[in-house]
Design a protein around this motif. Structure first.
Motif, PDB file in Angstrom:
ATOM      1  N   VAL A  84       0.167   4.126  70.075  1.00 15.75           N
ATOM      2  CA  VAL A  84      -0.225   5.419  69.502  1.00 15.75           C
ATOM      3  C   VAL A  84      -1.668   5.738  69.853  1.00 15.75           C
ATOM      4  N   LEU A  85      -2.540   4.744  69.766  1.00 13.03           N
ATOM      5  CA  LEU A  85      -3.956   4.934  70.099  1.00 13.03           C
ATOM      6  C   LEU A  85      -4.100   5.494  71.507  1.00 13.03           C
ATOM      7  N   GLU A  86      -3.391   4.920  72.459  1.00 12.01           N
ATOM      8  CA  GLU A  86      -3.508   5.366  73.851  1.00 12.01           C
ATOM      9  C   GLU A  86      -2.796   6.699  74.096  1.00 12.01           C
ATOM     10  N   ARG A  87      -1.578   6.841  73.596  1.00  7.60           N
ATOM     11  CA  ARG A  87      -0.776   8.029  73.896  1.00  7.60           C
ATOM     12  C   ARG A  87      -1.221   9.274  73.130  1.00  7.60           C
ATOM     13  N   VAL A  88      -1.574   9.092  71.869  1.00  5.38           N
ATOM     14  CA  VAL A  88      -1.860  10.245  71.011  1.00  5.38           C
ATOM     15  C   VAL A  88      -3.349  10.543  70.918  1.00  5.38           C
ATOM     16  N   PHE A  89      -4.179   9.501  70.867  1.00  5.33           N
ATOM     17  CA  PHE A  89      -5.609   9.685  70.635  1.00  5.33           C
ATOM     18  C   PHE A  89      -6.464   9.345  71.850  1.00  5.33           C
ATOM     19  N   SER A  90      -5.856   9.245  73.022  1.00  2.85           N
ATOM     20  CA  SER A  90      -6.563   8.973  74.281  1.00  2.85           C
ATOM     21  C   SER A  90      -7.532   7.798  74.161  1.00  2.85           C
ATOM     22  N   GLY A  91      -7.162   6.775  73.405  1.00  7.84           N
ATOM     23  CA  GLY A  91      -7.979   5.586  73.263  1.00  7.84           C
ATOM     24  C   GLY A  91      -9.107   5.691  72.253  1.00  7.84           C
ATOM     25  N   SER A  92      -9.218   6.810  71.554  1.00 11.18           N
ATOM     26  CA  SER A  92     -10.310   7.011  70.595  1.00 11.18           C
ATOM     27  C   SER A  92      -9.963   6.404  69.238  1.00 11.18           C
ATOM     28  N   VAL A  93     -10.548   5.227  68.961  1.00 14.16           N
ATOM     29  CA  VAL A  93     -10.343   4.578  67.671  1.00 14.16           C
ATOM     30  C   VAL A  93     -10.868   5.480  66.561  1.00 14.16           C
ATOM     31  N   ASN A  94     -12.005   6.119  66.799  1.00 10.89           N
ATOM     32  CA  ASN A  94     -12.604   7.016  65.814  1.00 10.89           C
ATOM     33  C   ASN A  94     -11.612   8.099  65.381  1.00 10.89           C
ATOM     34  N   GLN A  95     -10.983   8.761  66.346  1.00 16.23           N
ATOM     35  CA  GLN A  95     -10.038   9.833  66.006  1.00 16.23           C
ATOM     36  C   GLN A  95      -8.818   9.295  65.267  1.00 16.23           C
ATOM     37  N   LEU A  96      -8.331   8.138  65.691  1.00 11.10           N
ATOM     38  CA  LEU A  96      -7.189   7.532  65.014  1.00 11.10           C
ATOM     39  C   LEU A  96      -7.519   7.239  63.562  1.00 11.10           C
ATOM     40  N   VAL A  97      -8.673   6.612  63.328  1.00  9.15           N
ATOM     41  CA  VAL A  97      -9.070   6.250  61.963  1.00  9.15           C
ATOM     42  C   VAL A  97      -9.316   7.499  61.122  1.00  9.15           C
ATOM     43  N   MET A  98     -10.019   8.475  61.684  1.00  2.86           N
ATOM     44  CA  MET A  98     -10.301   9.694  60.927  1.00  2.86           C
ATOM     45  C   MET A  98      -9.003  10.421  60.566  1.00  2.86           C
ATOM     46  N   HIS A  99      -8.063  10.458  61.485  1.00  2.00           N
ATOM     47  CA  HIS A  99      -6.785  11.104  61.205  1.00  2.00           C
ATOM     48  C   HIS A  99      -6.015  10.335  60.130  1.00  2.00           C
ATOM     49  N   ALA A 100      -6.016   9.012  60.240  1.00  2.00           N
ATOM     50  CA  ALA A 100      -5.309   8.192  59.250  1.00  2.00           C
ATOM     51  C   ALA A 100      -5.929   8.360  57.868  1.00  2.00           C
ATOM     52  N   LEU A 101      -7.256   8.339  57.799  1.00  2.00           N
ATOM     53  CA  LEU A 101      -7.922   8.472  56.498  1.00  2.00           C
ATOM     54  C   LEU A 101      -7.755   9.874  55.921  1.00  2.00           C
ATOM     55  N   GLY A 102      -7.638  10.867  56.776  1.00  2.00           N
ATOM     56  CA  GLY A 102      -7.486  12.235  56.303  1.00  2.00           C
ATOM     57  C   GLY A 102      -6.064  12.632  55.960  1.00  2.00           C
ATOM     58  N   SER A 103      -5.109  11.748  56.250  1.00  4.99           N
ATOM     59  CA  SER A 103      -3.708  12.113  56.047  1.00  4.99           C
ATOM     60  C   SER A 103      -3.223  11.914  54.610  1.00  4.99           C
ATOM     61  N   ARG A 104      -3.945  11.102  53.839  1.00  7.74           N
ATOM     62  CA  ARG A 104      -3.570  10.913  52.433  1.00  7.74           C
ATOM     63  C   ARG A 104      -4.757  10.333  51.679  1.00  7.74           C
ATOM     64  N   LYS A 105      -4.686  10.424  50.364  1.00  6.61           N
ATOM     65  CA  LYS A 105      -5.743   9.863  49.528  1.00  6.61           C
ATOM     66  C   LYS A 105      -5.625   8.344  49.542  1.00  6.61           C
ATOM     67  N   ILE A 106      -6.776   7.665  49.659  1.00  6.61           N
ATOM     68  CA  ILE A 106      -6.743   6.211  49.665  1.00  6.61           C
ATOM     69  C   ILE A 106      -7.337   5.689  48.365  1.00  6.61           C
ATOM     70  N   SER A 107      -6.863   4.530  47.962  1.00  7.83           N
ATOM     71  CA  SER A 107      -7.293   3.943  46.697  1.00  7.83           C
ATOM     72  C   SER A 107      -8.669   3.306  46.841  1.00  7.83           C
TER      73      SER A 107
END
Length: 151
Positions: A84-107
């Motif tokens: 997913v990191l390579e195919r969807v986020f072009s290798g950008s860990v930052n974008q992957l993490v920001m998208h994951a954190l923004g997708s739902r509230k975290i405890s």
């Protein structure tokens, strides 16, 4: 915490502690929250593909297909995240993490775990990079009266 569902049992099994699961159990779990529902043959086809790829093991008992995980869940998750990191986020860990954190509230516990993981991975102090000037704001490098780049 509720008991693991059939698909979760298959997903979280390891080859040594594998849980046997029927196609029907996986289908019923998937269809709990799915509209339109999948049909038996669709799930069976996916499981056959996963068997061919070595992700699950199949035991045929008469007409019944029983499956179990062939690969530990952690290994599968690492592979999927990398893909997913390579195919969807072009290798950008930052974008992957920001998208994951923004997708739902975290405890609060998850926040603590994430901070601890970041602290552990931070072996060297970060090098401060100057931020680019915002358009329309004072920039001491540009002559007085300039409002930044002109279009």
């Amino acid at each position: 915490m509720r008991a693991p569902q059939p698909a979760q049992r298959l997903n979280h099994s390891t080859p040594r502690q594998s849980t046997n699961i029927l196609v029907r159990e996986i289908l019923d779990t998937i269809n709990e929250d799915r509209v339109p529902p999948l049909v038996y043959t669709t799930v069976l086809t996916f499981l056959q593909i996963m068997t061919d790829k070595g992700l699950v093991l199949r035991d045929t008992q008469g007409k019944t297909h029983v499956y179990r995980a062939a690969v530990a869940a952690e290994k599968t998750q690492r592979h999927l995240v990398k893909d997913v990191l390579e195919r969807v986020f072009s290798g950008s860990v930052n974008q992957l993490v920001m998208h994951a954190l923004g997708s739902r509230k975290i405890s609060a516990d998850e926040v603590r775990e994430i901070k601890a993981m970041l602290n552990e991975s931070d072996h060297t102090p970060p090098i401060a990079k100057p931020l680019p000037p915002a358009q329309g704001h004072f920039n001491p490098v540009e002559p007085a009266g300039s409002t930044g780049p002109q279009d």
